[in-house]
Design an enzyme around this catalytic site. Structure first.
Site, PDB file in Angstrom:
ATOM      1  N   LYS A  16       0.832  -1.212   0.000  1.00 11.56           N
ATOM      2  CA  LYS A  16       0.000   0.000   0.000  1.00 11.56           C
ATOM      3  C   LYS A  16       0.865   1.260   0.000  1.00 11.56           C
ATOM      4  CE  LYS A  16      -1.788   1.831   4.006  1.00 11.56           C
ATOM      5  NZ  LYS A  16      -1.503   3.252   4.188  1.00 11.56           N
ATOM      6  N   ASN A  17       1.823   1.329   0.956  1.00  9.30           N
ATOM      7  CA  ASN A  17       2.546   2.591   1.117  1.00  9.30           C
ATOM      8  C   ASN A  17       3.527   2.881  -0.012  1.00  9.30           C
ATOM      9  OD1 ASN A  17       1.056   3.123   3.337  1.00  9.30           O
ATOM     10  ND2 ASN A  17       2.636   2.551   4.830  1.00  9.30           N
ATOM     11  N   CYS A  48      -5.041   8.125   8.828  1.00 10.20           N
ATOM     12  CA  CYS A  48      -5.351   7.660  10.182  1.00 10.20           C
ATOM     13  C   CYS A  48      -5.023   8.732  11.221  1.00 10.20           C
ATOM     14  CB  CYS A  48      -4.542   6.404  10.487  1.00 10.20           C
ATOM     15  SG  CYS A  48      -5.074   4.975   9.556  1.00 10.20           S
ATOM     16  N   ARG A  51       0.646  14.658  12.822  1.00  8.91           N
ATOM     17  CA  ARG A  51       1.152  14.413  11.473  1.00  8.91           C
ATOM     18  C   ARG A  51       1.291  15.699  10.633  1.00  8.91           C
ATOM     19  NH1 ARG A  51      -1.631   9.051   9.097  1.00  8.91           N
ATOM     20  NH2 ARG A  51       0.431   8.665   8.300  1.00  8.91           N
ATOM     21  N   ASP A  89       4.209   0.594  12.326  1.00  2.00           N
ATOM     22  CA  ASP A  89       3.007  -0.063  11.776  1.00  2.00           C
ATOM     23  C   ASP A  89       2.826  -1.495  12.298  1.00  2.00           C
ATOM     24  OD1 ASP A  89       2.538   2.212  10.087  1.00  2.00           O
ATOM     25  OD2 ASP A  89       4.197   1.502   8.882  1.00  2.00           O
ATOM     26  N   ARG A 122      -8.944  -0.147   3.890  1.00  2.00           N
ATOM     27  CA  ARG A 122      -8.074   0.851   3.246  1.00  2.00           C
ATOM     28  C   ARG A 122      -6.712   0.249   2.957  1.00  2.00           C
ATOM     29  NH1 ARG A 122      -6.935   5.347   6.807  1.00  2.00           N
ATOM     30  NH2 ARG A 122      -5.303   5.456   5.257  1.00  2.00           N
TER      31      ARG A 122
END
Ligand code: EPU
Length: 417
Positions: free
Chosen positions: A22-23, A116, A121, A304, A396
């Site tokens: 994903k990232n 999230c 952030r 994570d 997601r």
């Protein structure tokens, strides 16, 4: 509203095939617009964050088509317009359009991204990098107008090795005039994957994966075919699951080196692992022992993994500790784990976990993506039924999670209520 319903207590075995990261994919897609020619990206996971990025591409009038796991992007006719909040708020990675549109047009107007809620952030390091490249920034009510007559290479030192800032600066610098050097750059494998895509398109980037990245600006970028690396966080999540309730559970299509910080901690706790070339087979330890972990940037123990890992630690004998150093608010799953029966106390940025404790099914809420993954693991080891709401956070980032878990013997269903 969708919920996940899990009947826990089963031993899981068989094989889980890991999807594209994903990232990585969420940065590769915005990066592709720097080329005017066709860019094909394969091994793209089917998750809602990717759907959201494709919606943004369509809004910008780029051509985008998806077949199986490939996405083809052509952006020679695209329009540089402000991405509406309802699209940019859907995910964190919408902010890669800042660097990509700035690099392509020398101008971008964009809102603060979503993602999230695991901390404040901020994006100050991204903006500092754009400024160093010669851009001016105007901010009003979280809307950023970033523009430059000409982007010029610069030496940029990042105060923190931020993944997002490293990638965004790379995207803005790739077509800048002259050479950019990013020092204290993030070293995550996703950075290497994005640099490889850009180099395949004709960019001149060296040092990705180290703390100094050098980018020699080029005037144009061409077509290419590129593959997304395996998702190390999805892989880690299933490895942790195997450590909790697996019997020769094989996690395949992975790069074991990318999860080494996790596997060495599992081995320290006594979990038997068979590490292959592109797979890891894991079996639940008979009596795992308590250990201490501290989250760090790559190659350290990834933040994570922290939330899923905390579930494993509830099954270890003794007092474990997790120190979270990357985000200030990434323990939101803990009250739900205690509701299931865990003995966990959080003080400042450290969770102390006393185990082993049996877990009993209950109704819980996925407050963010990895919190959701942690609760799925907890539900799978808990006795009885667990219901998880806010499933949209989980889908997601985890492709076909229900199917993958069902295939290895889990009793999990997605239901509409
Ligand atoms: N930070 C700043 N200023 C900045 C940028 C970051 O202070 O300008 C701080 C952040 O507030 C945070 C720390 O630096 O405390 C790390 O942030 P980083 O920029 O490295 O993270 P990110 O790019 O926002 C990506 C992943 C996250 C992953 C982190 C760390 C994406 C889309 N997100 O976030 O993934 O946790 O790197 O590895 O790539 C997830 O997948 O669940 C997830 C949250």
């Amino acid at each position: 509203m969708k919920i996940l319903e899990i009947e826990g207590g089963k031993t899981l075995s068989g094989t889980v095939r890991i999807s594209g990261a994903k990232n990585s994919a969420v940065a590769l897609i915005p990066a592709a617009i720097l080329s005017d020619e066709e860019v094909t990206i394969c091994n793209v996971p089917e998750i809602t964050d990717i759907e959201a990025l494709c919606e943004i591409l369509k809004y910008l009038h780029a051509d985008v088509s998806r077949t199986n796991d490939s996405i083809v992007i052509k952006s020679n006719h695209m329009e540089n317009r402000e991405i509406p909040t309802n699209l940019s708020k859907k995910l964190r990675a919408s902010y890669y359009f800042m660097g990509a549109l700035l690099g392509k047009y020398g101008y971008v107007k964009m809102r603060f991204p979503g993602g999230c809620s695991i901390g404040a952030r901020p994006i100050n390091l991204h903006l500092k990098g754009f400024e160093a490249l010669g851009a001016t920034i105007k901010e009003q009510h979280n809307c950023y107008l970033v523009e430059a007559k000409e982007l010029k290479g610069a030496n940029i030192y990042l105060d923190f090795a931020s993944v997002g800032a490293t990638l965004n600066i790379m995207l803005a610098a790739v077509k800048a005039k002259g050479t950019t050097i990013i020092d204290n750059a993030a070293k995550e494998p996703e950075i290497v994957n994005v640099a490889t895509l850009l180099n395949n398109m004709g960019a001149k980037i060296t040092g990705a994966g180290t703390s100094t990245i050098k980018i020699q600006g080029v005037s144009s970028l061409g077509s290419c075919f590129h593959e997304v690396i395996p998702d190390r966080i999805e892989a880690g999540t299933y490895i942790i699951l195997g450590a909790c309730c697996g019997d020769h559970l094989k996690i395949e299509n992975i790069i074991p080196e990318h999860v080494e910080a996790l596997t060495s901690k599992l081995q320290e706790a006594g979990v038997p692992l068979e590490i292959g070339i592109d797979s890891i087979t894991v079996t639940k330890a008979k009596k795992p022992k308590a250990i201490q972990v501290r989250t760090q940037t790559y190659p350290g123990f990834a933040t994570d993994f922290q939330q899923p890992f905390s579930v494993f630690l509830t099954q270890c004998e003794g007092k474990s500790k997790i120190e979270e150093t990357i985000y200030e608010n990434r323990f939101m799953h803990i009250p739900y784990l205690t509701q299931l029966g865990a003995d966990i106390r959080v003080k400042n940025q450290t969770a102390t976990i006393i185990g082993p404790t049996p877990l009993i099914g209950s109704s819980v809420v996925a407050t963010d993506l990895r919190a959701g993954a942690a609760l799925v693991i907890a539900g799978l080891i808990a006795e009885g039924k667990t219901q998880i709401t806010n499933v949209e956070h989980i889908v997601r980032g985890y492709e076909q999670i229900v199917e993958k878990l069902t295939n290895i013997g889990a009793n999990i269903k997605e239901r509409e209520i």
